[in-house]
Structures are given as structure tokens and as C-alpha cells.
Design a protein around this motif. Structure first.
Motif, PDB file in Angstrom:
ATOM      1  N   UNK A 178     124.502  46.501 -14.200  1.00 53.09           N
ATOM      2  CA  UNK A 178     124.007  47.409 -12.649  1.00 53.09           C
ATOM      3  C   UNK A 178     125.618  48.383 -12.254  1.00 53.09           C
ATOM      4  N   UNK A 179     125.251  49.637 -11.981  1.00 50.20           N
ATOM      5  CA  UNK A 179     126.160  50.431 -11.440  1.00 50.20           C
ATOM      6  C   UNK A 179     126.439  50.777 -10.552  1.00 50.20           C
ATOM      7  N   UNK A 180     127.713  50.930 -10.550  1.00 52.41           N
ATOM      8  CA  UNK A 180     128.825  50.525  -8.899  1.00 52.41           C
ATOM      9  C   UNK A 180     129.619  51.780  -8.604  1.00 52.41           C
ATOM     10  N   UNK A 181     129.155  52.916  -7.398  1.00 49.72           N
ATOM     11  CA  UNK A 181     129.692  54.295  -7.222  1.00 49.72           C
ATOM     12  C   UNK A 181     131.355  53.490  -7.055  1.00 49.72           C
ATOM     13  N   UNK A 182     132.405  54.090  -7.727  1.00 49.50           N
ATOM     14  CA  UNK A 182     133.283  53.606  -7.276  1.00 49.50           C
ATOM     15  C   UNK A 182     133.773  53.956  -5.708  1.00 49.50           C
ATOM     16  N   UNK A 183     133.909  55.135  -5.266  1.00 47.20           N
ATOM     17  CA  UNK A 183     134.321  55.582  -3.875  1.00 47.20           C
ATOM     18  C   UNK A 183     133.843  54.384  -2.654  1.00 47.20           C
TER      19      UNK A 183
END
Length: 323
Positions: free
Chosen positions: A74-79
Motif C-alpha cells: 500500500x502507499x503512504x504519503x511521507x507528509x
């Protein structure tokens, strides 16, 4: 503006991006193998993809491709990760960090925490000497000779290279896992492939009073009435225990009329087609379709131990999206 050569500009972009991809193969090296092996051997953890800006958009696609081809990802936004979403990442996970420059401050600020959690990091950058490349456990190079943007500003060839590297990673893992079309369908139940590979004949067959059937002692006239009422273009002929004896179809009727048989007096048992094709309700719908096409028939009886339990025709398969 009217004299601007749009075709030439577009072809220049294609040429630059193709050249970038052609040289990408040199980066399918031992580090690529190590990345694949690391992910493949990670039986418990997940793959978490990170990226800012355009790299983030590409990262979302890579995560989606991995997830749909057998790798939990899955994708996680770094911010957002820096403000709480880092809790979504656990020890045992693997992070794929994407940045063309390799100097994304939002991602680099997470490295100390990721390292403390013993999370392995695979970086994808265009600069092997960047901080992200040096601090990661594994580095995948995605460098391209130039961007397609004439100002060298907008990420173009580099994002294409990143996407292709992600595809290469996902497809290599898919093949190594022995991931099948049936496995793919399980994660795509709403798609056309899912319908074809997961749908069974029992899910679309007619049952109960909807199934056309008559006894062998019935007249051809009665059989035609049953065909007309049930609307499947045929009727099964059964005994008193619903064991299938034969079938009579619209095509059989045309051949019967050509033979000048009196349909008012003839018994259906005398003119039926014996030993008709039948299938188990548990058969995949696509396999039922293949059977019908092989036999050049437009309707199919469903049986269990020879007993009639359902029926369907090509129209049912068409409505179900199998065809």
C-alpha cells in the motif's frame, strides 16, 4: 501558434523517453535481484511505498500493481506519515522510497524512525550518490539521460523510468510466486476477468420451476409448450426421478418438421436427442462456455449424478458478462 509543429514536439518527447527506458536495463542488476529476494522472503510484513509529488503518484501505481499481483502493498504519503500515519508501518515491513533526486526531505526525515524499527528500505532514485541511495539497504537506480521537458523541469522521462522499474519489480515477483490468473481474479472480483474466473454455472443457472422439463411419455406438442413457456430454447426429458434421458431443442424441432413427423401424436421420448451434454453446477462459467462452444450448442443442462438440477443458455452467459 498555428505554425507550431506539435507532431515534432511530441515525437521528440517519445524519443527521449524511449532512450531513457532503453538504458534502464543496465540497472536490472544484483541490487534488483536483492530487492526481489528481500520482498519475496518477507512472509509476514507488507511493502509500503512512499513518494512526494510526481514520485508519489507513480508510487501509488506501483503499490497498486504489487497488491494486485500477489505482493501485499500500500502507499503512504511521507507528509502524512510524519504526522501519525507512520503508525501504519510495522517492524517487518519493507519500505520502497521513491525520489528522483534522492534528497526528498520529507522521506529522509523518516529514515531514522524506520531504521529504529528495523524496517528495511529500498530506495528508487536517479542519483546513486544521493542520501536516500546511501542510507537505504538496497538502491534501485532509475537514472535517465535527460527529461523530456525542454526546460528540464517537469518530471517526465524519470517518472516513466520509475514506473517501468516498478512494473519490472512487480512482474518479477509475480512470476517468482507462481501467481496465476485465478489468483489475479480473486483480487479483481468486480472485473471482467474476475467474472470469468470466479463465476460458476450454479450462480447463473435457472432452477426449480424455471427449468424446462417433460417426461418421455409427453407429446411433442406438450414439449413445445414447455419450451415456449420457459424461454430457454429447449427442454430436458427426464424420468420420474428427474434423471436426464434426453433433450429437445429448437434445432431438433426444425429437423423434425423436415422429416414430416406428426408433432400432435409423436411422443417426445421417441424424437429427443439422447445422452445430451450436461455439466456440474460447480463448473466455472467460462468452462461451461467452452463446453457449449465445443459441442456447438446454445443451451446446457446442469446435473448432479445424472439428476437434472438446472439449465441455462448462451443468453444467460452473455448477461453474466462471461462472453
Amino acid at each position: 501558434m498555428s505554425e507550431f509543429n506539435f507532431k515534432q514536439a511530441a515525437n521528440e518527447v517519445l524519443d527521449i523517453e524511449v532512450r531513457g527506458l532503453q538504458q534502464l536495463s543496465q540497472y536490472i542488476n544484483d541490487d534488483f535481484v536483492k530487492a526481489c529476494t528481500t520482498i519475496l522472503n518477507n512472509k509476514e510484513g507488507k511493502v509500503v511505498v512512499m513518494g512526494m509529488g510526481k514520485s508519489g503518484h507513480i508510487g501509488k501505481k506501483i503499490a497498486a500493481t504489487l497488491a494486485s499481483t500477489g505482493t501485499s502493498a500500500f502507499f503512504v504519503h511521507p507528509g502524512e506519515a510524519a504526522h501519525g500515519d507512520l503508525g501504519m508501518i510495522e517492524s517487518g515491513d519493507i519500505v520502497i522510497a521513491i525520489s528522483n533526486s534522492g534528497e526528498s526531505s520529507e522521506i529522509l526525515s523518516l529514515f531514522p524512525v524506520l531504521k529504529r524499527l528495523n524496517i528495511r528500505i529500498i530506495s528508487m532514485t536517479g542519483k546513486p550518490t544521493s542520501n536516500m541511495a546511501k542510507l537505504a539497504d538496497i538502491h534501485l537506480c532509475i537514472a535517465v539521460p535527460q527529461e523530456a521537458c525542454p526546460r528540464e523541469l517537469a518530471p517526465t522521462a524519470s517518472t516513466t523510468a520509475t514506473l517501468v522499474m516498478g512494473d519490472a519489480l512487480a512482474m518479477a515477483l509475480m512470476q517468482a510466486r507462481g501467481f496465476t490468473a485465478e489468483d489475479f481474479a480473486l483480487s479483481h472480483p468486480g472485473g471482467a476477468l474476475g467474472r470469468k474466473l470466479l463465476l460458476k454455472l450454479e450462480n447463473i443457472m435457472h432452477t426449480g420451476q424455471e427449468v424446462p422439463k417433460v417426461y418421455a411419455e409427453a407429446s411433442v406438442k406438450d414439449a413445445l409448450l414447455e419450451i415456449s413457456q420457459k424461454g430457454l430454447g429447449m427442454t430436458a426429458i427426464v424420468d420420474q426421478q428427474d434423471q436426464i434421458l434426453g433433450i429437445f431443442t429448437d434445432g431438433d424441432l426444425r429437423r423434425l418438421l423436415d422429416s414430416r413427423v406428426d408433432i400432435h401424436t409423436a411422443l417426445i421420448g421417441d424424437v429427443m436427442t439422447k445422452n445430451p451434454a450436461s455439466a456440474s453446477p460447480g463448473l466455472l462459467a467460462v468452462e461451461g462456455l467452452n463446453l457449449m462452444q465445443e459441442r456447438s450448442i446454445t443451451a446446457l443442462l446442469l446435473s448432479e449424478n445424472g439428476k437434472l438440477v438446472g439449465a441455462l443458455n448462451m443468453h444467460d452467459l452473455l448477461k453474466a458478462g462471461v462472453m
